[in-house]
Design an enzyme around this catalytic site. Structure first.
Site, PDB file in Angstrom:
ATOM      1  CE1 TYR A 249      28.698  47.129  38.359  1.00  0.00           C
ATOM      2  CE2 TYR A 249      27.313  44.978  38.377  1.00  0.00           C
ATOM      3  CZ  TYR A 249      28.223  45.792  38.082  1.00  0.00           C
ATOM      4  OH  TYR A 249      28.891  45.191  37.288  1.00  0.00           O
ATOM      5  CB  THR A 280      34.209  47.976  42.777  1.00  0.00           C
ATOM      6  OG1 THR A 280      35.039  47.647  41.436  1.00  0.00           O
ATOM      7  CG2 THR A 280      35.213  49.086  43.455  1.00  0.00           C
ATOM      8  CG  ASP A 281      29.275  43.811  40.608  1.00  0.00           C
ATOM      9  OD1 ASP A 281      30.169  43.398  39.800  1.00  0.00           O
ATOM     10  OD2 ASP A 281      28.227  43.560  41.000  1.00  0.00           O
ATOM     11  CB  CYS A 282      33.031  44.022  36.786  1.00  0.00           C
ATOM     12  SG  CYS A 282      34.023  42.618  37.948  1.00  0.00           S
ATOM     13  CB  ALA A 284      30.765  49.455  40.932  1.00  0.00           C
TER      14      ALA A 284
END
Length: 752
Positions: A249, A280-282, A284
């Site tokens: 993030y 991606t992180d969720c 982000a």
């Protein structure tokens, strides 16, 4: 007659429609039956590249985009079922069917055992394949039923305040690298043609809190710290062919990690030659267009620009829905459809390697059945892992306990608490053994067992009367289970009893717990001629201030979040069926005053490598029920060139009366370096089992890279001079010796 004619005509029309519907169904079935022959991307005899290009050529732009977010819809005309990339297996298959729950990652870190990490992750991937096989057969293509797992978390646990540190293997890059590599190899399997499951290295990079500002924070880090501490584990996993990498993030040195040209292009792709997909992180990408005053990075103005920026930066998969904007990004000229094709091809390769487009039965892992899930073999492995993870911090001789005492008193907020078995990112099943249950099963039926909660987890009792306290004076032993749970530490949104998004900004145990322990101690000591012992069992996923516990309890056992067999493993150690052998994978400072600020990412003053203060418990420390002694170190050559390897031998003797594992650790210190270097650093470790009175010679081979130092610009070099090699059962700190760690040997080696 007119109405009658209308009725007859209507019936004829309905009949005709039904026949057309039946014929349509037959045609669909014919397509379904022949799809493997008619569509080249279903043909396993073609190369993966040929199959990927054939599939992409058949997709519309909208369909391509739909396959680049974690929850992909079906494409019925091509017989492609739905698939969700978001699946969890941090310490067991999580958030889906009943499955084996292994100790939390930080507990696995405490084993210092790469072989055990491999066996654990191999068992997890077996269960994952079995669950996928069974659920997909039923048409259950749900999130968490898939084969792409967003684990392991190989961030460095640089600060004990970080609530998600429990997901890591600790503070040391080498230990994180060997355990993370083994975990990936177990998850992905060794078949040359197929992945058993796909692993993911996260969170790339320089990500370890604070949780409250993770969506907007800029981690400023020197090139030296970046390449000495924060990146080595990621490089190790890329070398182990990890299938995916999740970008974090935060920003690192000004660039959002999910659009970082330096991290993704220069390092990951160009320097390390990573071939898998980046995700991606969720959520982000939402941070890209949220302004700083709204909790984001503010590097673009719109979701369309955010989607285009991530795609052009090399991100193939968006956990979230911002990639829905890629259609408008193409229309607006920000990207081309070829840009989408390029990243989609990288992403689809993972699904092809998993065998998801092959006929059923062509993949060797298709045969794994639900019999392995939550079975006795994996339960036994979960118990072994829990046993080897637990760290004995103090023992004045009270442990091990006899199992036939007249009265045991078990108390404390975590004695019967299932939450403390789990940690975060967990699975569930129907047989989770609490610490109370484990102790109850271990003692003889004729022994009395009293249980009282005695104290709340995180708040003072309202009632001034507490019947529990008196048992400490009338019992042969009091076992008090204190510590933390994932309600107090973890990820933002999960730790529901945390006011700081899961981080631990207060290093102390909850005050009510310490007060309760003091009351127990006072009661246990009321009769000076018959003082009763107290054993403290501590749960948690991070360092915490245990100074009062160390002083008040006769023995202290740290058990982390130990998984489904946690209670059994605790009892096995308390009653001497197994000798404790866990080692601390992270330093326990005496207080937060010994550390830099939480949001300071410089390694100065952090971890055992750069901390000059005396800790409460040092890295690598852990006691046993026996004593180990180390003989003199023998080396193949005390004077070597920069290209030489050197063999290090040492004799370890179990000089006590109990069979036990010892965790031998080798540390190196460059004592003539031209730049700032660690006080010492772990470079090798080996777990050995020794019976009483038995000695064993163990050998390590040190490679040139073990003598490398990292310069200020991040490059590595080997300088001429003297290096000190330490071999022992803990890190070479004065505090290790004070607390009773095994003896340590040392030797000088000259590099020419």
């Amino acid at each position: 007659m007119f109405p009658a004619i209308l009725i007859i005509l209507s019936l004829l029309i309905i009949s005709s429609c039904n026949r057309k519907s039946e014929n349509a169904s037959e045609n669909v079935n014919e397509v379904s039956d022949n799809v493997y022959d008619s569509l080249p991307f279903y043909n396993p005899s073609l190369t993966i590249d040929e199959r990927i290009q054939d599939l992409i050529s058949r997709l519309t732009l909208e369909e391509k985009i739909s396959q680049m977010m974690n929850g992909t819809p079906s494409i019925e005309r091509l017989d492609i079922p739905p698939y969700d990339y978001w699946n969890e297996a941090l310490h067991g298959v999580g958030r889906t069917c009943a499955a084996t729950i292994f100790p939390q990652a930080i507990g696995l870190g405490a084993t210092f055992d790469a072989d055990l990490a491999f066996r654990v992750s191999s068992a997890i991937s077996d269960e994952a394949r079995a669950i996928y096989n069974a659920t997909s057969e039923k048409g259950y293509y749900k999130q968490y039923n898939g084969l792409t797992f967003w684990t392991p978390n190989i961030n460095i646990f640089r600060d004990p305040r970080w609530g998600r540190g429990q997901e890591t293997y600790g503070e040391d890059p080498y230990l994180t690298s060997i355990l993370g590599t083994a975990f990936v190899e177990g998850l992905q399997g060794d078949n040359p043609d197929y992945l058993k499951t796909a692993a993911c290295a996260k969170h790339f990079a320089v990500h370890s809190g604070p949780e409250q500002v993770r969506h907007e924070f800029n981690a400023e880090v020197s090139q030296k710290d970046l390449w000495e501490t924060y990146l080595p584990a990621f490089e190790a996993l890329v070398n182990a062919n990890v299938e995916s990498v999740m970008c974090a993030y935060n920003r690192t040195n000004g660039e959002p990690c999910c659009s970082s040209n330096y991290l993704i292009t220069e390092v990951l792709r160009n320097k390390w030659h990573f071939k898998g997909h980046v995700l991606t992180d969720c959520g982000a990408l939402e941070d890209f267009y949220k302004q700083a005053n709204a909790g984001g990075h503010g590097v673009v103005n719109t979701p369309v620009e955010a989607a285009a920026l991530a795609l052009k930066s090399g991100v193939s998969l968006n956990c979230g829905v911002v990639y829905e904007q890629l259609f408008d990004a193409v229309k607006g000229g920000l990207i081309t459809e070829q840009d989408i094709d390029t990243q989609l091809a990288v992403l689809l390769r993972t699904r092809f390697k998993l065998g998801l487009f092959d006929p059923k039965g062509s993949n060797p892992y298709d045969a794994i059945s639900m019999d392995v899930v939550n079975g006795e073999t994996n339960r036994a492995l979960a118990k072994e892992a829990a046993q080897k993870s637990m760290v004995l911090l103090k023992n004045n001789g009270i442990l091990p306990l006899k199992n036939d005492l007249s009265k045991y008193f078990v108390t404390g907020p975590n004695a019967s608490n299932i939450e403390i078995l789990l940690g975060n990112y967990y699975g569930v099943n129907s047989n989770m053994v609490t610490i109370l249950e484990g102790i109850s099963a271990a003692i003889l039926p004729t022994s009395q067992l009293q249980y009282r909660l005695g104290a709340m987890l995180n708040q003072k009792s309202i009632n001034p009367i507490n019947y529990a306290i008196g048992h400490a004076g009338s019992s042969d032993v009091t076992i008090v289970v204190l510590g933390l749970s994932s309600t107090l530490q973890g990820e933002e949104g999960d730790s529901i009893d945390s006011s700081t998004a899961g981080d631990r900004l207060d290093y102390d145990l909850p005050k009510n717990q310490v007060d309760y322990l003091k009351q127990l101690r006072e009661t246990a000591d009321k009769n000076p001629e018959d003082k009763k012992p107290i054993v403290a069992v501590i749960t948690g996923g991070s360092p915490m201030n245990l100074a009062d516990v160390q002083e008040l309890a006769d023995a202290v056992l740290l058990v982390w979040y130990p998984g489904e067999e946690g209670g059994t493993a605790v009892a096995d150690i308390l009653f001497g069926n197994v000798s404790p052998s866990g080692r601390l994978p992270i330093t326990f400072p005496k207080s937060l005053d010994q550390l830099p600020a939480f949001d300071d990412y410089s390694m100065k003053g952090r971890t055992y490598k750069y901390m000059n203060e005396e800790p409460l418990y040092p890295f690598g420390f852990g006691l046993s029920y026996t004593n180990f002694t180390y003989g003199d170190i023998n080396v193949s050559n005390k004077a070597i060139s920069k290209n030489d390897t050197v063999k290090v031998q040492v004799k370890i003797t179990n000089s006590g009366k109990v069979t036990s594992d010892e965790v031998a650790q080798i540390y190196i210190s460059d004592i003539e370096a031209s730049v700032t270097v660690p006080n010492f650093q772990l470079i090798k470790t080996k777990r050995v089992t020794l019976e009483p009175g038995v000695s064993k010679n163990i050998e390590f081979e040190l490679a040139p890279k073990d003598f490398e130092i990292v310069k200020e610009d991040g490059t590595r070099t080997i300088e001429s001079g003297e290096f000190k090699i330490y071999v022992g059962g803990s890190s070479p700190m004065k505090r290790s010796t004070e607390l009773g760690a095994a003896t340590m040997s040392e030797i000088l080696i000259a590099v020419k």
